[in-house]
Write a protein that holds these residues in place. Structure first.
Motif, PDB file in Angstrom:
ATOM      1  N   ALA A 168     137.003 -33.929  76.032  1.00 57.11           N
ATOM      2  CA  ALA A 168     137.117 -33.083  74.850  1.00 57.11           C
ATOM      3  C   ALA A 168     135.757 -32.843  74.202  1.00 57.11           C
ATOM      4  CB  ALA A 168     138.073 -33.721  73.841  1.00 57.11           C
ATOM      5  N   GLY A 169     134.806 -33.732  74.460  1.00 56.12           N
ATOM      6  CA  GLY A 169     133.473 -33.598  73.886  1.00 56.12           C
ATOM      7  C   GLY A 169     132.523 -32.761  74.710  1.00 56.12           C
ATOM      8  N   LEU A 202     143.479 -31.777  75.592  1.00 54.04           N
ATOM      9  CA  LEU A 202     142.084 -31.893  75.167  1.00 54.04           C
ATOM     10  C   LEU A 202     141.848 -31.148  73.858  1.00 54.04           C
ATOM     11  CD1 LEU A 202     140.208 -31.519  78.582  1.00 54.04           C
ATOM     12  CD2 LEU A 202     140.884 -33.604  77.376  1.00 54.04           C
ATOM     13  N   ASP A 203     142.534 -30.031  73.676  1.00 56.81           N
ATOM     14  CA  ASP A 203     142.441 -29.305  72.403  1.00 56.81           C
ATOM     15  C   ASP A 203     142.945 -30.182  71.256  1.00 56.81           C
ATOM     16  OD1 ASP A 203     141.388 -27.048  73.590  1.00 56.81           O
ATOM     17  OD2 ASP A 203     143.327 -26.002  73.738  1.00 56.81           O
ATOM     18  N   ARG A 242     140.386 -32.906  70.548  1.00 54.27           N
ATOM     19  CA  ARG A 242     139.249 -32.334  69.831  1.00 54.27           C
ATOM     20  C   ARG A 242     139.600 -32.124  68.351  1.00 54.27           C
ATOM     21  NH1 ARG A 242     138.961 -28.315  72.941  1.00 54.27           N
ATOM     22  NH2 ARG A 242     137.897 -29.406  74.643  1.00 54.27           N
ATOM     23  N   SER A 243     140.824 -31.750  68.096  1.00 45.45           N
ATOM     24  CA  SER A 243     141.266 -31.511  66.722  1.00 45.45           C
ATOM     25  C   SER A 243     141.465 -32.808  65.951  1.00 45.45           C
ATOM     26  CB  SER A 243     142.576 -30.708  66.741  1.00 45.45           C
ATOM     27  OG  SER A 243     143.109 -30.569  65.447  1.00 45.45           O
ATOM     28  N   GLY A 286     140.381 -35.994  66.906  1.00 50.92           N
ATOM     29  CA  GLY A 286     139.277 -36.941  66.963  1.00 50.92           C
ATOM     30  C   GLY A 286     139.629 -38.242  67.653  1.00 50.92           C
ATOM     31  N   ARG A 290     129.242 -41.193  69.024  1.00 55.85           N
ATOM     32  CA  ARG A 290     128.321 -40.067  68.910  1.00 55.85           C
ATOM     33  C   ARG A 290     126.897 -40.547  68.665  1.00 55.85           C
ATOM     34  NH1 ARG A 290     131.398 -35.417  68.223  1.00 55.85           N
ATOM     35  NH2 ARG A 290     133.603 -35.816  67.689  1.00 55.85           N
TER      36      ARG A 290
END
Length: 289
Positions: free
Chosen positions: A177-178, A211-212, A215-216, A218, A238
């Protein structure tokens, strides 16, 4: 009579009037003398350590009282630290300068991601009683770089360097997702989605939707897609720029609860640990520049 006035060339250090006090002070925490122990260095470091978020500004008397050192000794250390640029003074109060960060930068610039993550994951594992891990993305697989096991819940032993398909793991979903859109497209073009259990997502469209969501939100939860009876929850790590460089997870037996209950139990601690590790990574990155 106490004197918290300006520290300057007119206030020359005077000999200590009495041995340094020890009761209730930082000097109590110092190790006992040994053949290589330099007490003056230890005392000087105690002056630096006494400052904190709750006490960013302190008078000479405050510092002497907190460290257990005499005022004369404290004054000499402060004058030295001012001369070296580690402490500043407005004539009455003293405060650390940003230069003190240099004391840790040499260490930080040399440590690796696993060394940063390991103690945090050990603490997390101890607090929740479950296995924790960290992994990076390498091609179409995740590679374990930290593993803190508790009890074995997988038929396949997980060790440092173990590779697993990214699409069927919680850490893999976070890492995928990143990815930048082009990198994700390349991954989807090259990977062969295979059913590892009856729950494994093997449709490209379904995986993209997953994956969406990751991503939304976290974070990612994978429920028995890699192996029956195994459920895990993962969050991203990160670097200083905000890019996802690794992932951490908590893995547990599916019998210990539902996906929702595991999220409620573990997600706050997982996200806090991820934030702590990411902050350390950002600091190490700045130190290495």
């Amino acid at each position: 009579m106490t004197n918290d006035g300006p520290v300057g060339t007119t206030n020359r250090p005077t000999p200590d009037a009495a041995p340094d006090a020890a009761a209730g002070s930082l000097s109590n925490d110092l190790p006992g003398p040994s053949s290589g122990f330099v007490q003056s260095l230890a005392r000087g470091l105690s002056v630096i350590r006494v400052f904190g978020a709750d006490q960013p500004l302190m008078t000479l008397s405050d510092i002497a009282r907190a460290t257990g050192l005499t005022r004369a000794t404290t004054r000499r250390f402060l004058m030295t630290l001012i001369e070296l640029g580690y402490v500043r003074s407005d004539g009455r109060n003293f405060a650390l300068t940003a230069k003190v960060l240099e004391l840790g930068f040499s260490y930080l610039s040399g440590i690796t991601l696993p060394e940063v993550a390991q103690p945090h994951l050990e603490e997390l594992s101890h607090s929740i009683g479950e296995a924790t891990s960290a992994a990076i993305l390498d091609g179409s697989d995740i590679v374990y770089i930290v593993r803190v096991p508790t009890h074995r819940i997988m038929s396949v032993g997980i060790n440092l360097g173990t590779r697993l398909p990214a699409y069927a793991t919680s850490m893999g979903r976070v890492l995928l997702a990143g990815l930048a859109p082009d990198a994700l497209s390349s991954y989807l073009h090259d990977v062969k989605l295979q059913a590892l259990t009856e729950r494994t997502v093997v449709s490209e469209g379904a995986l993209i939707a997953e994956l969406d969501a990751v991503r939304s939100h976290g974070w990612a939860v994978v429920d028995q897609e890699l192996e029956p009876g195994l459920r895990s929850i993962a969050a991203p790590l990160r670097d200083g720029s905000g890019a996802v460089v690794a992932a951490i997870n908590i893995s547990t037996a599916a019998s210990s609860g539902t996906s929702e209950s595991i999220r409620e139990r573990f997600l706050p601690s997982l996200q806090q640990t991820a934030a702590d590790i990411s902050a350390d990574l950002a600091l190490a990155d700045r130190a290495g520049r």
